[in-house]
Every structure is written in structure tokens, then in C-alpha cells.
Design a protein around this motif. Structure first.
Motif, PDB file in Angstrom:
ATOM      1  N   THR A   2       0.837  -1.202   0.000  1.00  0.00           N
ATOM      2  CA  THR A   2       0.000   0.000   0.000  1.00  0.00           C
ATOM      3  C   THR A   2       0.867   1.245   0.000  1.00  0.00           C
ATOM      4  O   THR A   2       1.828   1.358   0.770  1.00  0.00           O
ATOM      5  N   LYS A  28      -9.458   3.189  -3.713  1.00  0.00           N
ATOM      6  CA  LYS A  28      -9.558   1.732  -3.672  1.00  0.00           C
ATOM      7  C   LYS A  28     -10.027   1.216  -5.019  1.00  0.00           C
ATOM      8  O   LYS A  28     -11.105   1.571  -5.502  1.00  0.00           O
ATOM      9  N   ILE A  66     -12.287   0.502   5.206  1.00  0.00           N
ATOM     10  CA  ILE A  66     -10.877   0.899   5.186  1.00  0.00           C
ATOM     11  C   ILE A  66     -10.502   1.547   6.511  1.00  0.00           C
ATOM     12  O   ILE A  66      -9.445   1.248   7.096  1.00  0.00           O
ATOM     13  N   GLY A  69      -9.992  -0.943   9.133  1.00  0.00           N
ATOM     14  CA  GLY A  69      -8.918  -1.901   8.916  1.00  0.00           C
ATOM     15  C   GLY A  69      -9.366  -3.209   8.327  1.00  0.00           C
ATOM     16  O   GLY A  69      -8.585  -4.170   8.285  1.00  0.00           O
ATOM     17  N   GLN A  72      -7.977  -3.043   2.783  1.00  0.00           N
ATOM     18  CA  GLN A  72      -6.786  -2.229   2.577  1.00  0.00           C
ATOM     19  C   GLN A  72      -6.991  -1.284   1.398  1.00  0.00           C
ATOM     20  O   GLN A  72      -7.481  -1.712   0.341  1.00  0.00           O
ATOM     21  N   SER A  74      -5.970   1.109  -1.829  1.00  0.00           N
ATOM     22  CA  SER A  74      -4.960   1.051  -2.884  1.00  0.00           C
ATOM     23  C   SER A  74      -3.922   2.147  -2.706  1.00  0.00           C
ATOM     24  O   SER A  74      -2.762   1.987  -3.078  1.00  0.00           O
ATOM     25  N   THR A  77      -3.765   7.450   3.186  1.00  0.00           N
ATOM     26  CA  THR A  77      -3.567   7.173   4.605  1.00  0.00           C
ATOM     27  C   THR A  77      -4.833   7.485   5.396  1.00  0.00           C
ATOM     28  O   THR A  77      -5.619   8.349   5.009  1.00  0.00           O
ATOM     29  N   ASP A  84      -2.195   5.418  12.863  1.00  0.00           N
ATOM     30  CA  ASP A  84      -2.314   4.984  11.478  1.00  0.00           C
ATOM     31  C   ASP A  84      -2.999   3.616  11.446  1.00  0.00           C
ATOM     32  O   ASP A  84      -2.565   2.674  12.114  1.00  0.00           O
ATOM     33  N   LEU A  86      -3.081   1.305   9.297  1.00  0.00           N
ATOM     34  CA  LEU A  86      -2.300   0.210   8.748  1.00  0.00           C
ATOM     35  C   LEU A  86      -1.095  -0.128   9.617  1.00  0.00           C
ATOM     36  O   LEU A  86      -0.829  -1.299   9.905  1.00  0.00           O
ATOM     37  N   ARG A  87      -0.376   0.882  10.072  1.00  0.00           N
ATOM     38  CA  ARG A  87       0.858   0.629  10.814  1.00  0.00           C
ATOM     39  C   ARG A  87       0.616   0.348  12.289  1.00  0.00           C
ATOM     40  O   ARG A  87       1.475  -0.223  12.952  1.00  0.00           O
ATOM     41  N   TYR A  89      -2.468  -1.175  13.682  1.00  0.00           N
ATOM     42  CA  TYR A  89      -3.812  -1.730  13.555  1.00  0.00           C
ATOM     43  C   TYR A  89      -4.456  -2.031  14.903  1.00  0.00           C
ATOM     44  O   TYR A  89      -5.610  -1.683  15.139  1.00  0.00           O
TER      45      TYR A  89
END
Length: 324
Positions: A2, A28, A66, A69, A72, A74, A77, A84, A86-87, A89
Motif C-alpha cells: 500500500t 480503492k 478501510i 482496517g 486495505q 490502494s 492514509t 495509522d 495500517l501501521r 492496527y
């Protein structure tokens, strides 16, 4: 992998202080080539009720998934409560409660066991007092020992909300929370959501019931074809885009509009028995007094006046019609 946009740490500090959710450049595209979201930017303030409106397939559920979580992006942030998605979760997910559209529940569990287990999933210590409070607020206390499979659809929806609130989230997502439930339950949920907002919980809801957004939301966002086309304070939106209509019941029907009134948006209705005048809701000088005076000068007498104002649903429908 990502793509993650670079950020200024100072901007993160400001976002953390003022925004529960901060979205930057979220897109996405699924494997079949369908682009569900297109570079969405959005800030959701702490402690507000934010309504995300849009037709089916507009991208509402994808955007919520998204942020939570589940899906994901495309690119882009998302920061939720300063983390974050993603980082970080686990920290992010523990701060979010999600009530999905689908009535997927633990059919063979009791209401009490399912809600208490949901709290434990997020690593929260046992707190039966909080679980009881949630169940009572949702009128589920008398059903706490019932198997979920025995409940009505509306009661199952309440259980989903109870599970989402079990771990005391600071951000609550309600994805079509009152779909298929009765009017009484809808009003109960509205009251509950306002109470959560008053305690500082940020509430984001998607809904097909525009009156639901009009009743509860502080701000409104409109998404269509994956693009966020409008974000505005609800009251400001209704002033900016709303219309008012003055309905004038006439003493005697008219065959045609009187001459010399070209500057007014007038229409005859009810076989000439009603004259309607449409004007901007935000206009301070509507010209109503001048219109009535001119009608009197032309011998047009009226017996009643009635004013209608655009609802949020009217505005939403007009927005969808005007979007290419």
C-alpha cells in the motif's frame, strides 16, 4: 504494497487534537478493475455525529471498511484517534466500534455471553457493570439470557450495537444501523446515539433514511461514484441549498398568472386555486410582502398562506440529479 503518503509530524499533532478520523487521498480499486473510491479527503471531528450519505454502490461501506482496517486501500492514509490504521492496527481497532449492515451474530450464544465476549476480544478487563449499562440502554436487559437465534431482527440489530459498544470505543461506525427495524427502535437508537455524542464518542453513520441524518447529524458528507462531492454543516447545507415555498390559497381560481410578476418564480396549482412562490431558503429578503402587495393591486385576493421548507432529502435528491 500500500502506498503511504508522507506527513508532517506537526500536522499529525493538530489532527490528533481536533479530529477523530483524518483521511488523505484514499483510493480503492478492486482486482476486477472497479474503482470504489477516488482520492477521498475527509476530516471527522471529535465528538460529532457525521452522516455519510450516498446511493447504493457509492463507496460508503468501502470507506468505512478501510477506516476500520477490514479493507486495505490502494493508496492514501487514514489516522484514527491519532493512530495509522495500517501501521498501528491493534491500537486503532481497539478505539473503533463497528455495527455492520449484516445481521451476523453468535446464534447459539446468549446475549450476555456474546456482548461480554466481544469486550474480551479487544483485551478489555471484565466489567459487568458496563455490559449491563449497555444492555439496559438498548432495552436488551430482559433478553440477556436469551439465545440470539430466538430474537427478532430488530433485537439482533440491538445486539450488534451492544457488541460494538462493549469495549468502550471512542469512535463508533453505524453502517445502516436502522435498516429493517421499526420506528420505535429507530427513535430509541437516535436517543442512544445522541447520548454517546454527549459523552465525547465520535459517531459516523451511513443511512438510507435521510430523515435520520436530518434528525441526528452535526455534519453531512455526500459520496457518489467513489467521490466525496460535498461536506458541510447540516444547518449550513440546508440554508445554502434549501428552498422555501410559499403556498397562497386564493379566494377565486386564476386562469393564468397575472401580468407584471415575471421576476417571481410563480406557478399555479390545484386548477388555479393555489399560487406557489419558490425562493432560496437563505435569502433574507424574499420579497413576500412585495409579492402580496402586487397581487392585491391586481385584484388577486387570498384566504390562506402556508410555507414549506426543503428537507435534507430534497437537497440530497437534487444533488444526485445534478451530479454528472
Amino acid at each position: 504494497m500500500t502506498a503511504l503518503a508522507s506527513r508532517n509530524p506537526m500536522n499529525d499533532q493538530v489532527t490528533t487534537a481536533t479530529h477523530a478520523v483524518s483521511i488523505r487521498g484514499i483510493s480503492k480499486t478492486y482486482k476486477n478493475g472497479f474503482q470504489a473510491l477516488k482520492a477521498v479527503d475527509l476530516d471527522i471531528r471529535r465528538g460529532e455525529i457525521f452522516a455519510l450519505l450516498g446511493p447504493n454502490g457509492a463507496g460508503k461501506t468501502t470507506l468505512i471498511s478501510i477506516i476500520c482496517g477490514i479493507v486495505q486501500p490502494s493508496s492514501g492514509t487514514v489516522m484514527a484517534d491519532g493512530h495509522d490504521v495500517l501501521r498501528d492496527y491493534r491500537a486503532t481497532r481497539s478505539r473503533i466500534g463497528l455495527v455492520p449492515q449484516e445481521l451476523s451474530t453468535d446464534a447459539f450464544e446468549t446475549v450476555w455471553a456474546a456482548v461480554r465476549f466481544s469486550r474480551g476480544l479487544f483485551g478489555r478487563p471484565r466489567n459487568d457493570q458496563h455490559i449491563e449499562k449497555v444492555l439496559r440502554a438498548l432495552s436488551l436487559w430482559e433478553k440477556k439470557d436469551a439465545k440470539i437465534m430466538t430474537l427478532s431482527g430488530g433485537m439482533k440489530r440491538r445486539v450488534l450495537i451492544a457488541k460494538a459498544l462493549a469495549h468502550e470505543p471512542s469512535i463508533l461506525f453505524l453502517d445502516e444501523p436502522t435498516a429493517g427495524v421499526d420506528v420505535e427502535l429507530r427513535h430509541d437508537m437516535w436517543q442512544m446515539v445522541r447520548g454517546l455524542r454527549d459523552t465525547g464518542v465520535t459517531v459516523i453513520l451511513t443511512t438510507h433514511y435521510i430523515d435520520e441524518a436530518e434528525e441526528m447529524a452535526d455534519r453531512v458528507g455526500v459520496i457518489t461514484r467513489g467521490e466525496l462531492i460535498l461536506v458541510e454543516e447540516k444547518d449550513v447545507l440546508m440554508r445554502k441549498l434549501g428552498k422555501k415555498q410559499l403556498s397562497i390559497s386564493l379566494q377565486s381560481p386564476l386562469q393564468a398568472l397575472p401580468e407584471g410578476l415575471d421576476g417571481y418564480a410563480l406557478e399555479l396549482a390545484d386548477n388555479g386555486a393555489t399560487l406557489t412562490y419558490t425562493f432560496d431558503a437563505q435569502s433574507e429578503d424574499t420579497g413576500i410582502a412585495a409579492l402580496l402587495r402586487k397581487l392585491g393591486e391586481r385584484g388577486v385576493d387570498f384566504k390562506d398562506l402556508h410555507t414549506l421548507e426543503s428537507s435534507l432529502e430534497d437537497i440530497f435528491v437534487n444533488l444526485m440529479r445534478s451530479t454528472p
